[in-house]
Motif scaffolding. Structure first.
Motif, PDB file in Angstrom:
ATOM      1  N   HIS A  28       0.832  -1.205   0.000  1.00  8.64           N
ATOM      2  CA  HIS A  28       0.000   0.000   0.000  1.00  8.64           C
ATOM      3  C   HIS A  28       0.867   1.256   0.000  1.00  8.64           C
ATOM      4  N   ILE A  29       1.939   1.231   0.768  1.00 12.58           N
ATOM      5  CA  ILE A  29       2.847   2.377   0.809  1.00 12.58           C
ATOM      6  C   ILE A  29       3.499   2.576  -0.557  1.00 12.58           C
ATOM      7  N   LEU A  30       3.933   1.474  -1.189  1.00  7.01           N
ATOM      8  CA  LEU A  30       4.531   1.574  -2.515  1.00  7.01           C
ATOM      9  C   LEU A  30       3.533   2.092  -3.537  1.00  7.01           C
ATOM     10  N   LEU A  31       2.267   1.685  -3.408  1.00 10.12           N
ATOM     11  CA  LEU A  31       1.247   2.159  -4.335  1.00 10.12           C
ATOM     12  C   LEU A  31       1.043   3.661  -4.188  1.00 10.12           C
ATOM     13  N   VAL A  32       1.018   4.153  -2.967  1.00 13.78           N
ATOM     14  CA  VAL A  32       0.879   5.592  -2.740  1.00 13.78           C
ATOM     15  C   VAL A  32       2.065   6.345  -3.330  1.00 13.78           C
ATOM     16  N   VAL A  33       3.264   5.803  -3.167  1.00 12.17           N
ATOM     17  CA  VAL A  33       4.456   6.436  -3.739  1.00 12.17           C
ATOM     18  C   VAL A  33       4.364   6.461  -5.262  1.00 12.17           C
ATOM     19  N   ALA A  34       3.892   5.356  -5.869  1.00 13.38           N
ATOM     20  CA  ALA A  34       3.771   5.296  -7.324  1.00 13.38           C
ATOM     21  C   ALA A  34       2.742   6.303  -7.831  1.00 13.38           C
ATOM     22  N   ILE A  35       1.631   6.465  -7.116  1.00  9.92           N
ATOM     23  CA  ILE A  35       0.614   7.435  -7.520  1.00  9.92           C
ATOM     24  C   ILE A  35       1.159   8.849  -7.420  1.00  9.92           C
ATOM     25  N   VAL A  36       1.894   9.151  -6.367  1.00  6.69           N
ATOM     26  CA  VAL A  36       2.479  10.483  -6.204  1.00  6.69           C
ATOM     27  C   VAL A  36       3.477  10.757  -7.324  1.00  6.69           C
ATOM     28  N   MET A  37       4.325   9.778  -7.659  1.00  2.00           N
ATOM     29  CA  MET A  37       5.289   9.965  -8.739  1.00  2.00           C
ATOM     30  C   MET A  37       4.578  10.177 -10.069  1.00  2.00           C
ATOM     31  N   PHE A  38       3.491   9.435 -10.295  1.00  2.00           N
ATOM     32  CA  PHE A  38       2.715   9.569 -11.524  1.00  2.00           C
ATOM     33  C   PHE A  38       2.107  10.965 -11.629  1.00  2.00           C
ATOM     34  N   LEU A  39       1.546  11.462 -10.526  1.00  2.00           N
ATOM     35  CA  LEU A  39       0.936  12.799 -10.543  1.00  2.00           C
ATOM     36  C   LEU A  39       2.000  13.876 -10.736  1.00  2.00           C
ATOM     37  N   VAL A  40       3.168  13.708 -10.132  1.00  2.00           N
ATOM     38  CA  VAL A  40       4.233  14.682 -10.318  1.00  2.00           C
ATOM     39  C   VAL A  40       4.682  14.718 -11.757  1.00  2.00           C
ATOM     40  N   GLN A  41       4.754  13.552 -12.408  1.00  2.00           N
ATOM     41  CA  GLN A  41       5.158  13.505 -13.798  1.00  2.00           C
ATOM     42  C   GLN A  41       4.115  14.187 -14.688  1.00  2.00           C
ATOM     43  N   ILE A  42       2.850  13.971 -14.395  1.00  2.00           N
ATOM     44  CA  ILE A  42       1.781  14.613 -15.197  1.00  2.00           C
ATOM     45  C   ILE A  42       1.840  16.130 -15.034  1.00  2.00           C
ATOM     46  N   VAL A  43       1.987  16.597 -13.806  1.00  2.00           N
ATOM     47  CA  VAL A  43       2.002  18.037 -13.541  1.00  2.00           C
ATOM     48  C   VAL A  43       3.236  18.676 -14.183  1.00  2.00           C
ATOM     49  N   SER A  44       4.398  18.047 -14.037  1.00  2.00           N
ATOM     50  CA  SER A  44       5.603  18.636 -14.606  1.00  2.00           C
ATOM     51  C   SER A  44       5.629  18.509 -16.128  1.00  2.00           C
ATOM     52  N   GLY A  45       4.917  17.542 -16.686  1.00  2.00           N
ATOM     53  CA  GLY A  45       4.882  17.381 -18.132  1.00  2.00           C
ATOM     54  C   GLY A  45       4.035  18.430 -18.810  1.00  2.00           C
TER      55      GLY A  45
END
Length: 47
Positions: A28-45
């Motif tokens: 669950h912790i890894l999933l939250v980290v993956a979602i945060v990384m995904f959102l950061v990539q979308i925002v920075s893209g």
């Protein structure tokens, strides 16, 4: 690369929900980290 990691973590998370092992919390912790990384990539893209 990030999408592959996110899919793998999603599969592991679903397996963690099906099997009630203690590693489920770690997944669950890894999933939250993956979602945060995904959102950061979308925002920075979009910039």
């Amino acid at each position: 690369m990030l999408y592959t990691i996110a899919v793998i973590l999603l599969v592991l998370w679903i397996l963690g929900l099906v099997s009630s092992y203690t590693i489920g919390g770690f997944i669950h912790i890894l999933l939250v980290v993956a979602i945060v990384m995904f959102l950061v990539q979308i925002v920075s893209g979009r910039r």
